[in-house]
Write a protein that holds these residues in place. Structure first.
Motif, short mmCIF file in Angstrom:
data_model
loop_
_atom_site.label_atom_id
_atom_site.label_comp_id
_atom_site.label_asym_id
_atom_site.label_seq_id
_atom_site.Cartn_x
_atom_site.Cartn_y
_atom_site.Cartn_z
N MET A 1 21.48 6.67 34.15
CA MET A 1 22.07 5.54 33.42
C MET A 1 20.99 4.87 32.57
O MET A 1 19.83 4.77 32.98
N PRO A 2 21.36 4.39 31.38
CA PRO A 2 20.37 3.73 30.53
C PRO A 2 19.94 2.40 31.11
O PRO A 2 20.71 1.70 31.76
N GLU A 3 18.68 2.03 30.87
CA GLU A 3 18.15 0.75 31.31
C GLU A 3 18.77 -0.37 30.49
O GLU A 3 18.92 -0.26 29.27
N THR A 4 19.16 -1.47 31.16
CA THR A 4 19.78 -2.60 30.47
C THR A 4 19.00 -3.89 30.63
O THR A 4 19.31 -4.88 29.96
N TYR A 5 18.01 -3.92 31.52
CA TYR A 5 17.26 -5.14 31.79
C TYR A 5 16.21 -5.34 30.70
O TYR A 5 15.29 -4.51 30.55
N GLY A 6 16.31 -6.44 29.95
CA GLY A 6 15.48 -6.68 28.78
C GLY A 6 13.98 -6.56 29.03
O GLY A 6 13.28 -5.84 28.29
N PRO A 7 13.43 -7.26 30.03
CA PRO A 7 11.99 -7.18 30.27
C PRO A 7 11.50 -5.76 30.55
O PRO A 7 10.41 -5.38 30.11
N THR A 8 12.31 -4.97 31.25
CA THR A 8 11.91 -3.59 31.52
C THR A 8 11.97 -2.74 30.26
O THR A 8 11.12 -1.86 30.04
N ILE A 9 12.96 -2.99 29.40
CA ILE A 9 13.04 -2.26 28.13
C ILE A 9 11.79 -2.55 27.29
O ILE A 9 11.19 -1.64 26.70
N LEU A 10 11.37 -3.83 27.27
CA LEU A 10 10.16 -4.18 26.52
C LEU A 10 8.93 -3.53 27.13
O LEU A 10 8.02 -3.11 26.41
N HIS B 1 8.84 -0.63 28.63
CA HIS B 1 8.85 0.76 28.19
C HIS B 1 8.40 0.88 26.73
O HIS B 1 7.68 1.83 26.37
N ARG B 2 8.81 -0.07 25.90
CA ARG B 2 8.39 -0.04 24.50
C ARG B 2 6.88 -0.23 24.39
O ARG B 2 6.22 0.44 23.58
N ALA B 3 6.35 -1.15 25.18
CA ALA B 3 4.90 -1.39 25.14
C ALA B 3 4.14 -0.15 25.59
O ALA B 3 3.11 0.22 25.01
#
Length: 305
Positions: free
Chosen positions: A1-10, A12-14
């Protein structure tokens, strides 16, 4: 399932940006938090308790959901007393009246889907009410609460040898509708009001209703034996009637309650800072010459600090 939690998405981007640029000083805000066993024990694990004590929305939501949940479980004791004791159902058929509650729950799904589609259309049209937490969620509880109360008085005062058994069984339909609408409305309202703190608020409501659901049914047989079917059910009805005003009060005063809430104020501050992380008491510090990835408005950007 895709990640939906904003801080975790950021986060991963970092991590991706560090890998692509070779710059080890690119961090998401959540990576800059001080974490450890002490932080978990003193902040994270105690937050649900602090929310029950200091947050009026969480406190009264816990109270309402706990009472509704406990009454539902109390029916596992009350229904056999009613349908075996009054209507002489055997142990096999005494559970069939619960099907009416299931039917009511099914009807509540249709109501919820209709409301959700109406809310989606209102958001698309940029209606003012669609952006207010209280108006988005609580009208369902304002419908479900009275239905829940009616069902309890209906059951209590129609469970009589001179009244056909189908009449008290049918009380399960408004009960099922009311029970589900109350839960769906209040749980979603808490999630909307507390956003990243919603997990702690949900933990508080889950713990409270589990305790009530385990303890209150123990009193079912003594209560029904002492008060009788009619007045025992009426007692539950009056208790639910008192709880019924909670969503109406939230609609009237919820914005002011949230304005005075420590957690809601913290959310506003985080949105201003662009730090949508998970620990309300955690300190966020960034080293010098660090690039912090932020996403306050759904866009990726870098800020030199």
């Amino acid at each position: 399932m895709p990640e939906t939690y904003g801080p975790t998405i950021l986060k991963h981007r970092a991590q991706k940006m560090r890998k692509e640029t070779g710059n080890p000083n690119i961090f998401a805000p959540i990576e800059l938090e001080k974490k450890g066993a002490r932080q978990m024990i003193t902040v994270t694990l105690t937050r649900p308790i602090r929310m029950i004590v200091f947050e009026a929305i969480v406190l009264f939501t816990c109270l309402y959901l706990s009472i509704a949940y406990a009454i539902f479980y109390l029916f596992f004791e009350a229904y056999p007393l009613i349908f075996q004791g009054i209507y002489n159902f055997n142990s096999g058929t005494a559970g069939l009246p619960f099907l009416a509650i299931g039917l009511g729950a099914f009807f509540s799904m249709a109501i919820f889907m209709y409301w959700d589609s109406s809310l989606a259309r209102a958001k698309k049209a940029n209606a003012d009410w669609a952006h207010v937490e209280e108006y988005r969620r609580l009208p369902l509880a304002c419908i479900g609460g009275p239905l829940y109360v009616i069902s309890l008085f209906w059951l209590g005062w129609t469970a009589n040898p001179h009244i056909h058994w189908i009449v008290p069984i049918l009380s399960g339909i408004p009960f099922g509708i009311g029970f589900m609408l109350i839960f769906m409305a209040l749980i979603n309202y808490v999630g909307d009001a507390y956003e990243v703190f919603a997990a702690s608020a949900m933990a508080a409501t889950s713990a409270c209703r589990s305790i009530f659901g385990a303890v209150l049914p123990i009193a079912a047989r003594p209560m029904y034996a002492g008060l009788g079917i009619a007045w025992a059910s009426s007692l539950l009805g009056f208790l639910s009637l008192g709880m019924c005003v909670i969503p109406f009060a939230f609609i009237g005063y919820g914005d002011r309650i949230r304005a005075n809430s420590k957690f809601c104020r913290e959310l506003k501050e985080r949105k201003k800072r662009g730090l949508d992380n998970d620990d309300d008491d955690g300190e966020v510090s960034s080293p010098r010459n660090t690039t912090v990835v932020e996403d306050g408005m759904g866009e990726e950007r870098k800020i030199e600090v």
